[in-house]
Scaffold this motif. Structure first.
Motif, PDB file in Angstrom:
ATOM      1  N   GLU A  20       0.839  -1.206   0.000  1.00  0.00           N
ATOM      2  CA  GLU A  20       0.000   0.000   0.000  1.00  0.00           C
ATOM      3  C   GLU A  20       0.873   1.255   0.000  1.00  0.00           C
ATOM      4  O   GLU A  20       0.613   2.217  -0.728  1.00  0.00           O
ATOM      5  CB  GLU A  20      -0.931   0.010   1.206  1.00  0.00           C
ATOM      6  N   SER A  24       0.636   3.457  -3.523  1.00  0.00           N
ATOM      7  CA  SER A  24      -0.423   4.463  -3.459  1.00  0.00           C
ATOM      8  C   SER A  24       0.071   5.674  -2.665  1.00  0.00           C
ATOM      9  O   SER A  24       1.175   5.660  -2.118  1.00  0.00           O
ATOM     10  CB  SER A  24      -1.677   3.879  -2.787  1.00  0.00           C
ATOM     11  N   ASN A  25      -0.771   6.655  -2.592  1.00  0.00           N
ATOM     12  CA  ASN A  25      -0.476   7.847  -1.801  1.00  0.00           C
ATOM     13  C   ASN A  25      -0.983   7.595  -0.375  1.00  0.00           C
ATOM     14  O   ASN A  25      -1.841   8.315   0.137  1.00  0.00           O
ATOM     15  CB  ASN A  25      -1.143   9.074  -2.436  1.00  0.00           C
ATOM     16  N   ASN A  66       4.358   5.669  -2.971  1.00  0.00           N
ATOM     17  CA  ASN A  66       3.658   5.854  -4.242  1.00  0.00           C
ATOM     18  C   ASN A  66       4.609   5.835  -5.448  1.00  0.00           C
ATOM     19  O   ASN A  66       4.312   6.393  -6.491  1.00  0.00           O
ATOM     20  CB  ASN A  66       2.836   7.151  -4.227  1.00  0.00           C
ATOM     21  N   PRO A  69       2.765   2.916  -8.516  1.00  0.00           N
ATOM     22  CA  PRO A  69       1.301   2.845  -8.422  1.00  0.00           C
ATOM     23  C   PRO A  69       0.759   1.477  -8.829  1.00  0.00           C
ATOM     24  O   PRO A  69       1.184   0.902  -9.825  1.00  0.00           O
ATOM     25  CB  PRO A  69       0.836   3.939  -9.381  1.00  0.00           C
TER      26      PRO A  69
END
Length: 132
Positions: A20, A24-25, A66, A69
């Motif tokens: 995660e 991701s951000n 991130n 992605p």
């Protein structure tokens, strides 16, 4: 020997947080969960044979937020190798996936069962061919 009842959850949770964070951000609490799962004296042997300490690993993970992605890590073949007192040794397969690119490693981990749950003490990764 069957896996310890929550061993799979512990292994999958750490790798889920890592994926995660990298994919991701994610909010800082995701990084904090990952960092807090590592023993203060944690070390890892990478697939290239380099030994890295906790601070080095966390600096690399922090900077990878991130960076990939959609990154995913799939955990399979979890085995409890040995347990003595609060020390548990496990082996599992971790497969990273970024788009169509996959990389697999066989991982041996030493975890310490503490009053606050498992802490990762050491990890040794060996690259393996992709699954067919």
């Amino acid at each position: 020997m069957p896996a310890h009842p929550d061993l799979a959850d512990v292994i999958e949770a750490l790798h889920s947080d890592l994926a995660e964070w990298m994919g991701s951000n994610a909010p800082p609490k995701v990084f904090d969960r990952f960092a807090n799962a590592l023993h203060d004296e944690f070390s890892s042997v990478t697939t290239t044979g380099q030994v890295i300490d906790r601070d080095t690993l966390l600096a690399g993970v922090w900077s990878a937020r991130n960076a990939q992605p959609g990154f995913n890590i799939e955990i399979t073949d979890i085995q409890e190798i040995a347990q003595s007192g609060s020390i548990l040794t496990a082996r599992f397969t971790a497969e990273n996936q970024q788009g169509e690119v996959r990389s697999r490693r066989l991982v041996t981990a030493i975890l310490l069962n503490t009053d606050h749950g498992y802490l990762w003490r050491s990890v040794h990764e060996t690259a393996t061919p992709p699954a067919e």
